[in-house]
Design an enzyme around this catalytic site. Structure first.
Site, PDB file in Angstrom:
ATOM      1  N   GLY A 143      11.861  34.501  46.245  1.00 46.48           N
ATOM      2  CA  GLY A 143      12.879  33.641  45.625  1.00 46.48           C
ATOM      3  C   GLY A 143      12.955  32.253  46.240  1.00 46.48           C
ATOM      4  CB  ALA A 161      20.477  40.163  44.260  1.00 49.41           C
ATOM      5  NE  ARG A 162      19.232  40.614  51.015  1.00 52.77           N
ATOM      6  CZ  ARG A 162      18.842  39.344  50.855  1.00 52.77           C
ATOM      7  NH1 ARG A 162      18.196  38.990  49.767  1.00 52.77           N
ATOM      8  NH2 ARG A 162      19.085  38.442  51.784  1.00 52.77           N
ATOM      9  CD  GLU A 214      12.223  43.236  50.128  1.00 58.63           C
ATOM     10  OE1 GLU A 214      13.094  43.350  49.255  1.00 58.63           O
ATOM     11  OE2 GLU A 214      12.075  42.243  50.837  1.00 58.63           O
ATOM     12  CG  HIS A 273      12.389  39.050  49.414  1.00 52.02           C
ATOM     13  ND1 HIS A 273      13.189  39.955  50.067  1.00 52.02           N
ATOM     14  CD2 HIS A 273      13.165  37.957  49.212  1.00 52.02           C
ATOM     15  CE1 HIS A 273      14.401  39.428  50.260  1.00 52.02           C
ATOM     16  NE2 HIS A 273      14.402  38.203  49.741  1.00 52.02           N
ATOM     17  CG  PHE A 328      29.917  33.085  37.278  1.00 52.46           C
ATOM     18  CD1 PHE A 328      28.820  32.996  36.429  1.00 52.46           C
ATOM     19  CD2 PHE A 328      30.902  32.105  37.203  1.00 52.46           C
ATOM     20  CE1 PHE A 328      28.706  31.954  35.519  1.00 52.46           C
ATOM     21  CE2 PHE A 328      30.798  31.061  36.284  1.00 52.46           C
ATOM     22  CZ  PHE A 328      29.704  30.982  35.445  1.00 52.46           C
ATOM     23  N   GLY A 329      28.033  33.547  41.358  1.00 54.81           N
ATOM     24  CA  GLY A 329      27.910  32.612  42.477  1.00 54.81           C
ATOM     25  C   GLY A 329      26.904  31.532  42.138  1.00 54.81           C
TER      26      GLY A 329
END
Ligand code: GLV
Ligand code: GLV
Length: 324
Positions: A291, A241-242, A271, A289, A152-153
């Site tokens: 984002g 995210a990752r 990756e 990737h 929840f960042g």
């Protein structure tokens, strides 16, 4: 200004290089891990401007004679921050500026997996579209469905804001697999509009499970075979995210065996290598990737990254240090 050298492993967009050039002597050098270690140990450079693929592990940092690492990213799992701190090396990142662009990609993956956008595009281009059909390319609804946010960042909240606009029901678990208190002040605009649930409940009840946690020891393979079994068969996994947060080989199995219905991924466990079989699955949308990949966001990241590097090169604390 005293003579300082800044090592840049990959040139960053404007205005980054100009800011760096004003702060010291800039050397652009593509290095592999051994080369990076050697350069860091040489005593020649004050600061390194790094990319996510540059790995600063404890062993490299042990011999490093640099004062700062300015990572061109908000994430910094490529750097052993505790080992850096132990050597007196400051690490800085580029938070805030890529929040909205990454949340946009999360929504793009939700919408494009739900509505089969990539598959449908290929269908049209291939000439297979011969007219409207009652059951052509049926997907799944987004409105009214449950979006589960792991984390929840900033990026999770920006994703929640968008999802609420699409009429989704939003649930979150702030620090999976554990939990922590979130009071009304922290909930802010989301008070009464999103539900705080346990990780188990999030996994079991989400139609779309979207990951927004950093990669750490406790989030490595957070989503594994057990998680897939606990998810709805109709659920779709979203990861901006990752990669290593998901056991990607188990994801391929779960998708193949229809344990879950689909996945929208912007990041991968190894990756840029994909788990065997992933690229052949129809029920996935795979992005490289991207984002933060807008012209203005990458430029803002470059400015922050260069300003962090310039501050550290002058012996000052950067604007965005990362706490060990
Ligand atoms: C991208 O993945 C970033 O951490 O900035
Ligand atoms: C990234 O900016 C996050 O905190 O989610």
């Amino acid at each position: 200004m005293g003579h300082v050298k800044i090592l840049v492993t990959t040139p960053i967009p404007a205005p980054g290089m100009d800011i760096l050039a004003a702060a010291g002597e800039v050397e652009v050098l593509a290095v592999d891990h051994a080369g990076l270690k050697e350069r860091c140990a040489s005593g020649e450079y004050s600061v390194v401007v790094s990319q996510l693929r540059d790995r600063f592990d404890a062993e490299l940092l042990e011999s490093a004679r640099i004062t700062g690492i300015s990572n061109y990213a908000v994430g910094y799992d490529n750097i052993d921050v505790a080992a850096a701190a132990a050597r007196g090396i400051t690490v800085a990142n580029t938070p805030g500026v890529l929040t909205d662009s990454t949340a946009d990609i999360a929504l793009l993956l939700i919408l494009s997996t739900a509505r089969r956008a990539i598959e449908a595009d290929h269908f049209v281009r291939s000439g297979a579209f011969v007219g409207w059909e009652p059951e052509l390319m049926l997907g799944t609804d987004v409105s009214g469905r449950v979006l589960g946010l792991a984390g929840f960042g900033r990026i999770a909240r920006a994703t929640a804001r968008r999802a609420l606009g699409f009429g989704m029901t939003v649930k979150f678990c702030p620090r999976p697999p554990g939990d922590r208190e979130v009071d009304d002040a922290e909930l802010g605009e989301f008070a009464g509009r999103v539900a705080h649930v346990s990780w188990d409940e999030l996994v079991a009840t989400s139609d779309f499970l979207s990951l927004h946690v950093p990669l750490t020891e406790s989030t490595y393979h957070l989503v594994d075979a057990d998680t897939f079994r606990a998810m709805k068969n109709s659920a779709i996994l979203i990861n901006t995210a990752r990669g290593p947060i998901v056991d990607e080989a188990e994801l391929v199995t779960a998708l193949r065996e229809r344990v879950i219905a689909g996945a929208g991924l912007d990041v991968y466990e190894r990756e840029p290598v994909l788990a065997p079989g992933l690229a052949g699955l129809p029920n996935t949308v795979l992005l490289p990737h991207v984002g933060s990949a807008t012209v203005s966001v990458r430029s803002e990241m470059a400015r922050l990254c260069a300003e962090n590097a310039a501050a550290m090169a002058s012996g000052l604390r950067p604007l965005h240090p990362v706490d060990p």
